[in-house]
Design a protein around this motif. Structure first.
Motif, PDB file in Angstrom:
ATOM      1  N   LYS A 100       3.738   2.548  -0.478  1.00  0.00           N
ATOM      2  CA  LYS A 100       4.880   1.920  -1.143  1.00  0.00           C
ATOM      3  C   LYS A 100       5.524   2.984  -2.009  1.00  0.00           C
ATOM      4  CE  LYS A 100       6.306  -1.948  -4.032  1.00  0.00           C
ATOM      5  NZ  LYS A 100       7.595  -2.035  -3.453  1.00  0.00           N
ATOM      6  N   PHE A 101       6.821   3.168  -1.814  1.00  0.00           N
ATOM      7  CA  PHE A 101       7.590   4.127  -2.604  1.00  0.00           C
ATOM      8  C   PHE A 101       8.626   3.366  -3.392  1.00  0.00           C
ATOM      9  CE2 PHE A 101      11.570   6.568  -2.929  1.00  0.00           C
ATOM     10  CZ  PHE A 101      11.136   7.573  -3.761  1.00  0.00           C
ATOM     11  N   ASP A 102       8.669   3.639  -4.674  1.00  0.00           N
ATOM     12  CA  ASP A 102       9.665   3.001  -5.530  1.00  0.00           C
ATOM     13  C   ASP A 102      10.444   4.061  -6.268  1.00  0.00           C
ATOM     14  OD1 ASP A 102       9.333   0.263  -5.113  1.00  0.00           O
ATOM     15  OD2 ASP A 102       7.571   0.224  -6.392  1.00  0.00           O
ATOM     16  N   THR A 103      11.727   3.840  -6.385  1.00  0.00           N
ATOM     17  CA  THR A 103      12.562   4.682  -7.221  1.00  0.00           C
ATOM     18  C   THR A 103      12.653   3.999  -8.571  1.00  0.00           C
ATOM     19  OG1 THR A 103      13.865   5.284  -5.299  1.00  0.00           O
ATOM     20  CG2 THR A 103      14.809   5.762  -7.446  1.00  0.00           C
ATOM     21  N   PRO A 104      12.322   4.714  -9.628  1.00  0.00           N
ATOM     22  CA  PRO A 104      12.415   4.086 -10.955  1.00  0.00           C
ATOM     23  C   PRO A 104      13.851   3.703 -11.296  1.00  0.00           C
ATOM     24  CG  PRO A 104      11.542   6.334 -11.086  1.00  0.00           C
ATOM     25  CD  PRO A 104      11.861   6.070  -9.661  1.00  0.00           C
ATOM     26  N   TYR A 105      13.975   2.759 -12.202  1.00  0.00           N
ATOM     27  CA  TYR A 105      15.308   2.302 -12.603  1.00  0.00           C
ATOM     28  C   TYR A 105      16.058   3.359 -13.410  1.00  0.00           C
ATOM     29  CZ  TYR A 105      13.933  -2.249 -10.967  1.00  0.00           C
ATOM     30  OH  TYR A 105      13.523  -3.284 -10.176  1.00  0.00           O
ATOM     31  N   TYR A 113       4.643   7.489  -4.977  1.00  0.00           N
ATOM     32  CA  TYR A 113       4.282   6.461  -4.020  1.00  0.00           C
ATOM     33  C   TYR A 113       2.897   5.974  -4.383  1.00  0.00           C
ATOM     34  CZ  TYR A 113       1.336   9.983  -1.867  1.00  0.00           C
ATOM     35  OH  TYR A 113       0.384  10.920  -1.644  1.00  0.00           O
ATOM     36  N   GLU A 114       2.547   4.848  -3.849  1.00  0.00           N
ATOM     37  CA  GLU A 114       1.192   4.358  -4.037  1.00  0.00           C
ATOM     38  C   GLU A 114       0.700   3.797  -2.717  1.00  0.00           C
ATOM     39  OE1 GLU A 114       0.597   0.596  -6.254  1.00  0.00           O
ATOM     40  OE2 GLU A 114       2.764   0.582  -6.497  1.00  0.00           O
ATOM     41  N   ILE A 115      -0.588   3.847  -2.558  1.00  0.00           N
ATOM     42  CA  ILE A 115      -1.210   3.253  -1.381  1.00  0.00           C
ATOM     43  C   ILE A 115      -1.686   1.875  -1.822  1.00  0.00           C
ATOM     44  CG2 ILE A 115      -3.080   3.443   0.280  1.00  0.00           C
ATOM     45  CD1 ILE A 115      -2.910   6.504  -0.100  1.00  0.00           C
ATOM     46  N   ARG A 116      -1.174   0.851  -1.140  1.00  0.00           N
ATOM     47  CA  ARG A 116      -1.453  -0.532  -1.532  1.00  0.00           C
ATOM     48  C   ARG A 116      -2.169  -1.265  -0.407  1.00  0.00           C
ATOM     49  NH1 ARG A 116       4.026  -3.036  -3.809  1.00  0.00           N
ATOM     50  NH2 ARG A 116       2.640  -4.772  -3.994  1.00  0.00           N
ATOM     51  N   THR A 117      -2.918  -2.263  -0.767  1.00  0.00           N
ATOM     52  CA  THR A 117      -3.533  -3.124   0.236  1.00  0.00           C
ATOM     53  C   THR A 117      -3.056  -4.551   0.020  1.00  0.00           C
ATOM     54  OG1 THR A 117      -5.469  -3.541  -1.135  1.00  0.00           O
ATOM     55  CG2 THR A 117      -5.609  -1.711   0.406  1.00  0.00           C
ATOM     56  N   HIS A 118      -2.903  -5.240   1.113  1.00  0.00           N
ATOM     57  CA  HIS A 118      -2.476  -6.638   1.058  1.00  0.00           C
ATOM     58  C   HIS A 118      -3.073  -7.352   2.261  1.00  0.00           C
ATOM     59  CE1 HIS A 118      -0.051 -10.220   0.788  1.00  0.00           C
ATOM     60  NE2 HIS A 118       0.345 -10.031   2.023  1.00  0.00           N
ATOM     61  N   MET A 119      -3.998  -8.254   1.981  1.00  0.00           N
ATOM     62  CA  MET A 119      -4.560  -9.047   3.066  1.00  0.00           C
ATOM     63  C   MET A 119      -3.598 -10.197   3.326  1.00  0.00           C
ATOM     64  SD  MET A 119      -8.144 -11.139   3.405  1.00  0.00           S
ATOM     65  CE  MET A 119      -9.187  -9.796   3.877  1.00  0.00           C
ATOM     66  N   PRO A 120      -3.100 -10.306   4.537  1.00  0.00           N
ATOM     67  CA  PRO A 120      -2.151 -11.370   4.840  1.00  0.00           C
ATOM     68  C   PRO A 120      -2.759 -12.760   4.596  1.00  0.00           C
ATOM     69  CG  PRO A 120      -2.187  -9.738   6.592  1.00  0.00           C
ATOM     70  CD  PRO A 120      -3.326  -9.421   5.681  1.00  0.00           C
ATOM     71  N   TYR A 121      -1.958 -13.640   4.081  1.00  0.00           N
ATOM     72  CA  TYR A 121      -2.425 -14.990   3.791  1.00  0.00           C
ATOM     73  C   TYR A 121      -2.905 -15.699   5.057  1.00  0.00           C
ATOM     74  CZ  TYR A 121      -0.438 -14.288  -0.815  1.00  0.00           C
ATOM     75  OH  TYR A 121      -0.152 -13.797  -2.059  1.00  0.00           O
ATOM     76  N   LYS A 122      -2.329 -15.351   6.174  1.00  0.00           N
ATOM     77  CA  LYS A 122      -2.762 -15.938   7.440  1.00  0.00           C
ATOM     78  C   LYS A 122      -4.230 -15.595   7.704  1.00  0.00           C
ATOM     79  CE  LYS A 122      -1.722 -16.028  12.376  1.00  0.00           C
ATOM     80  NZ  LYS A 122      -0.920 -15.456  13.445  1.00  0.00           N
ATOM     81  N   MET A 123      -4.606 -14.342   7.438  1.00  0.00           N
ATOM     82  CA  MET A 123      -5.986 -13.924   7.639  1.00  0.00           C
ATOM     83  C   MET A 123      -6.906 -14.629   6.646  1.00  0.00           C
ATOM     84  SD  MET A 123      -7.712 -10.123   7.565  1.00  0.00           S
ATOM     85  CE  MET A 123      -6.814  -9.549   8.991  1.00  0.00           C
ATOM     86  N   ILE A 124      -6.464 -14.755   5.413  1.00  0.00           N
ATOM     87  CA  ILE A 124      -7.270 -15.464   4.414  1.00  0.00           C
ATOM     88  C   ILE A 124      -7.511 -16.893   4.880  1.00  0.00           C
ATOM     89  CG2 ILE A 124      -7.294 -16.348   2.041  1.00  0.00           C
ATOM     90  CD1 ILE A 124      -5.646 -13.844   1.271  1.00  0.00           C
TER      91      ILE A 124
END
Length: 159
Positions: A100-105, A113-124
Motif C-alpha cells: 500500500k502506497f500513500d501520498t501524504p496530504y 509504502y507498507e506491506i499490509r495483510t487483509h483476510m477477506p471477510y468471505k474467507m473468515i
C-alpha cells in the motif's frame, strides 16, 4: 430660526468629504510610492515569486508523474503477489498480503509504502462455517481441528 438638517443631507455631506479624503490620501501615497525604491523592491520580489511558482508547477508535474508510477508499480506487484482485489470492506484493497502506497496530504510528512495483510471477510465466513459444521456433534479434537483448518486456509498451495 434655521431648520434642522435632514439625515440624507448629512449623509451626502459626509460622503463628499469622505470621497475627497480618499482621493487626496491615495494621490499622496501614490506620489511617494510610485517610482520609489519600495516599488522597485516589490516588483523585483514579485518577479522572483512568479519564477518560483513556475518552477513549483514543473516540480508538481514531476511529483505527480513519479507518484503515479509508484502507484502503478504497487498495483502490478499486488496483481502478481496478492490474492487479488478485495472490495469487501471500507476501502478497496487486495486480499492477502499486499503493498500500500500513500501520498501524504502535505509535503512535510514522510513518503513510503507498507506491506499490509487483509483476510477477506468471505474467507473468515468460510472458516466460521467449517468450524460450526465440524463442532456440531461435539465429538472433535481441538488440536486436530485447528491443524486441519490451518492446513486448509493458511497452508493451501497457491498456483
Amino acid at each position: 430660526m434655521a431648520q434642522p438638517m435632514r439625515v440624507c443631507d448629512r449623509t451626502a455631506i459626509v460622503n463628499k468629504i469622505r470621497n475627497e479624503w480618499k482621493e487626496t490620501s491615495l494621490n499622496r501615497f501614490k506620489h511617494s510610492f510610485e517610482g520609489s525604491n519600495n516599488e522597485t523592491y516589490l516588483k523585483d520580489r514579485l518577479k522572483e515569486l512568479e519564477t518560483i511558482k513556475k518552477e513549483m508547477e514543473e516540480l508538481e508535474k514531476d511529483f505527480n508523474s513519479i507518484r503515479e508510477s509508484i502507484k502503478s508499480h504497487c498495483k502490478n506487484v499486488n496483481n502478481v503477489l496478492s490474492d487479488g482485489e478485495c472490495k469487501d470492506h471500507y476501502e478497496a484493497s487486495y486480499g492477502g498480503t499486499s503493498l500500500k502506497f500513500d501520498t501524504p496530504y502535505n509535503y512535510n510528512s514522510d513518503f513510503g509504502y507498507e506491506i499490509r495483510t487483509h483476510m477477506p471477510y468471505k474467507m473468515i465466513g468460510e472458516i466460521e462455517n467449517e468450524l460450526t459444521l465440524a463442532t456440531i456433534g461435539g465429538d472433535f479434537d481441538v488440536k486436530e481441528l485447528i491443524k486441519d483448518l490451518t492446513d486448509r486456509f493458511v497452508n493451501q498451495n497457491r498456483t
